[in-house]
Design an enzyme around this catalytic site. Structure first.
Site, PDB file in Angstrom:
ATOM      1  CG  HIS A 245      -1.978  -1.090   1.108  1.00 41.22           C
ATOM      2  ND1 HIS A 245      -2.366  -1.873   2.157  1.00 41.22           N
ATOM      3  CD2 HIS A 245      -2.694  -1.495   0.032  1.00 41.22           C
ATOM      4  CE1 HIS A 245      -3.301  -2.726   1.737  1.00 41.22           C
ATOM      5  NE2 HIS A 245      -3.519  -2.521   0.449  1.00 41.22           N
ATOM      6  CD  GLU A 248      -1.129   0.391   4.607  1.00 40.35           C
ATOM      7  OE1 GLU A 248      -0.605  -0.717   4.756  1.00 40.35           O
ATOM      8  OE2 GLU A 248      -2.353   0.546   4.400  1.00 40.35           O
ATOM      9  CG  HIS A 377       0.097  -4.102   5.137  1.00 38.20           C
ATOM     10  ND1 HIS A 377      -0.896  -3.805   4.241  1.00 38.20           N
ATOM     11  CD2 HIS A 377       0.669  -5.245   4.702  1.00 38.20           C
ATOM     12  CE1 HIS A 377      -0.930  -4.738   3.305  1.00 38.20           C
ATOM     13  NE2 HIS A 377       0.003  -5.621   3.557  1.00 38.20           N
ATOM     14  CD  GLU A 469      -1.872  -3.582   9.150  1.00 35.41           C
ATOM     15  OE1 GLU A 469      -1.503  -2.384   9.115  1.00 35.41           O
ATOM     16  OE2 GLU A 469      -2.502  -4.129   8.216  1.00 35.41           O
TER      17      GLU A 469
HETATM   18 ZN   LIG Z   1      -1.977  -2.043   4.144  1.00 33.25          ZN
END
Ligand SMILES: [Zn+2]
Ligand SMILES: *[C@@H]1O[C@H](CO)[C@@H](O)[C@H](O)[C@H]1NC(C)=O
Ligand SMILES: *[C@@H]1O[C@H](CO)[C@@H](O)[C@H](O)[C@H]1NC(C)=O
Length: 646
Positions: A245, A248, A377, A469
């Site tokens: 992404h 990110e 991420h 994350e």
């Molecule tokens: Zn992401």
């Protein structure tokens, strides 16, 4: 003064066709060739704004007398939409090549032709992309006709593209790369750091590209291994991917720092890093979505909204763009005996939009026997593991484990348990919702989605991928980068070391030769792994006793019982020697499920450049013309019949 000059030019122009034989410089009447004097004017063409030069001359080699005429031509329209037609393949290279013909470089009153060699190389690499959409190679990219040789002083219209990657091959200036700069890295800076790091650690590192983004940026990987550039027998391969992404960005920076850290520590003789790199091949792709990053970076840290720059340049969310094999898995799991691993990519997947970034990853997975992977991420603080797609289509939050649930949990824990923030017990911290589960969660239990990269890794290949994350801020300010590195360095290393859990070994015949299509099953875990072409395999397994079976079409099964002690940190070596079955009817033998021959598999059709070639055959319109024909008929009154193959 100006008027007489113009008049003289006009007279000269008028004189060409009927000039008298004795007046040319060589004693003959000749038309000015491309390299003769010309009046350079500013380029100012939108489709060519990133060309390496800024002046051109008229008339063009295609006889356009003015910029307006050129802009109205279907050749120019083609260049403007080529990118979309080929879905980013071969671009911007092809567009720049086209510019160099339509609006050639003019310098010091001379027009210069683009180099024939550059044209030939591109034609070889890009012809299949045209074939895939049933388009003829544009006549003005005829390498013989509109291009020149070195001897006539041709120029390389792609020099700027190469420049972007090679600029820093020159002797490094500034501080030595031992110093980690805890800053954000632009695309050019990232490329420079990776290249420099590979140069500094040339015996254990190298960079390579797995393809290009939609906007033409190389997806640059740095790999570390005792023998960079090749798979070594029984050495597991790990990939870490950042920035899927585009907004990110912490993962991108972590991997840039990790590359420099691995190089420095190896050189300094750190036993842990030496052991790791001597026994593991590690691939780092800091940015899988460099185009999205540009969008996010333009807004900057602190200003970046929640979603701008998340998608790639085609507005595709790359973590939703992979084939959905999870639905297929749920369909198959209820039928006894059906293989639920190494599932083929369904044909209909290729009818949809497939991002070049996605394709590049799929192709990469096919050429490298990855065992373990993480995708980094931002936006929360948790480690999630497959499946990401819920086993019940209408349940948006539903625990949906893979057959390897135990192993995936261990992998996720390996990361989270050594991450000081993930281990922080305070509820109001970032990622506090995941306190009860120790900062790990099954993806579908968090929120369900299809087309994710991790599910695809698990169901299409041998690779186990988790999603990390890294923190609640997607585009952290620069001062947050150093603490982020401090928190994630140990988890990243520990995670990569997990590639050495379980068992590994060779599946060979009695002569020691690798057995084709061998697979290794574990009783009670409905997910086989396949051996690499050299006969080596890896099976990540939690501690405990397991019954392991190796088999291959045409050979009898071999069954072994293995016990993995709780604290074992190196893969146990378990080899299998298979005996051929007596010849006879083989109808009970089943090879691994692969795309059946005859089915189109765009990943196999690779150009020499390694670029995956799309097969975007879409339904043809009623007139029997290819689908892209409408682009041209709507944009320009000239119909470019030269693009039609038939
Ligand atoms: Zn992401
Ligand atoms: C055109 O390019 C030349 C040389 O690369 C540069 O010096 C000049 O400033 C450029 N002119 C414009 C208008 O961009
Ligand atoms: C790693 O390999 C290098 C080169 O073969 C060797 O010098 C070094 O001792 C090895 N280190 C470890 C810890 O295995």
């Amino acid at each position: 003064m100006l008027l007489p000059l113009l008049a003289a030019l006009a007279a000269a122009a008028a004189a060409w066709p009927g000039c008298e034989p004795a007046r040319g410089p060589a004693g003959g009447c000749h038309r000015p060739s491309a390299s003769d004097s010309a009046m350079c004017v500013d380029l100012q063409l939108q489709a060519c704004s990133d060309a390496a030069y800024n002046q051109t001359a008229f008339p063009s080699p295609l006889e356009h007398r003015s910029r307006e005429a050129l802009e109205a031509s279907s050749e120019y329209v083609l260049l403007s939409v080529l990118h979309h037609l080929l879905e980013g393949q071969c671009n911007p290279d092809l567009r720049l090549l086209g510019c160099a013909v339509l609006a050639p470089r003019c310098e010091g009153g001379r027009v210069r032709r683009p180099c024939r060699q550059v044209c030939e190389r591109l034609r070889e690499a890009c012809q299949p992309a045209f074939d895939a959409i049933d388009m003829a190679w544009p006549y003005f990219l005829d390498c013989g006709r509109y291009f020149g040789g070195e001897e006539e002083g041709c120029h390389d219209p792609l020099e700027k593209l190469r420049g972007a990657l090679d600029a820093e091959e020159a002797p490094p200036s500034g501080p030595p790369p031992t110093f980690l700069h805890f800053t954000h890295h632009s695309y050019a800076q990232m490329v420079r750091v990776l290249r420099r790091t590979a140069a500094r650690c040339a015996h254990i590192a190298s960079t390579y590209s797995i393809g290009r983004s939609f906007d033409g940026r190389e997806l640059l990987v740095i790999e570390f291994s005792s023998r960079p550039g090749q798979h070594e027998l029984m050495e597991p391969e790990v990939k870490l991917i950042g920035n899927i992404h585009g907004n990110e960005v912490a993962g991108r920076e972590m991997l840039i720092y990790l590359a420099q850290y691995l190089c420095s520590e190896y050189l300094l003789g750190s036993p842990r890093i030496q052991r790791l790199l001597n026994s593991t091949r590690i691939h780092l792709l800091p940015s899988m979505n460099p185009d999205g990053y540009e969008v996010a970076a333009a807004e900057g840290a602190g200003y970046n909204g929640w979603t701008s720059g998340r998608q790639n340049a085609q507005n595709l969310d790359l973590n939703r763009n992979f084939p959905d094999l999870t639905s297929e898995f749920y369909r198959l799991i209820s039928s006894r005996g059906a293989r639920t691993d190494h599932l083929a990519i369904p044909q209909h997947y290729w009818w949809g939009k497939v991002a070049p970034e996605t394709k590049a990853i799929m192709k990469w997975m096919r050429t490298t026997p990855f065992v373990l992977s993480a995708s980094l991420h931002g936006g929360d603080l948790v480690v999630s593991y497959p499946f990401d797609f819920s086993q019940h289509p209408h349940e948006e939050k539903m625990f949906s484990p893979t057959p390897d649930e135990k192993m995936f949990k261990l992998l996720a824990r390996a990361y989270a348990d050594v991450h000081p923030m993930m281990m922080d017990r305070s509820e109001n911290r970032c990622g506090g919702n995941f306190l009860k589960t120790g900062s790990i969660i099954n993806g579908a239990d968090w929120y369900s989605f299809t087309g994710g990269m991790s599910d695809f890794n698990y169901l299409h290949s041998n690779c186990f991928e988790i999603t990390v994350e890294l923190g609640c801020v997607k585009f952290p300010p620069e001062e947050a980068l150093y603490p982020l590195w401090q928190h994630n360095k140990e988890p990243l290393l520990t995670f990569v070391e997990m590639a050495h859990r379980g068992i590994k070994g060779m599946v060979v015949d009695k002569f020691g030769k690798p057995v084709r299509n061998a697979r290794v099953s574990v009783k009670g875990i409905r997910h086989d792994v396949t051996a690499a072409p050299g006969g080596d395999y890896w099976r990540l397994l939690p501690p405990g006793s397991h019954i392991v079976i190796a088999q291959a079409p045409g050979y009898s099964k071999v069954i072994k019982k293995v016990t993995i002690p709780a604290r074992m940190k190196r893969a146990g070596r378990v080899d299998f020697i298979l005996q051929p079955l007596p010849a006879g009817p083989k109808k009970f033998l089943q090879g691994p499920r692969r795309s059946s021959p005859g089915l189109q598999d765009p990943l196999e059709g690779a150009g020499p450049s390694g670029e995956p070639l799309g097969a975007r055959r879409q339904p043809e319109n009623s007139g029997g013309k290819p689908w892209w024909w409408a682009y041209f008929t709507s944009l320009s009154q000239h119909k470019p019949r030269w693009l039609l193959k038939y």
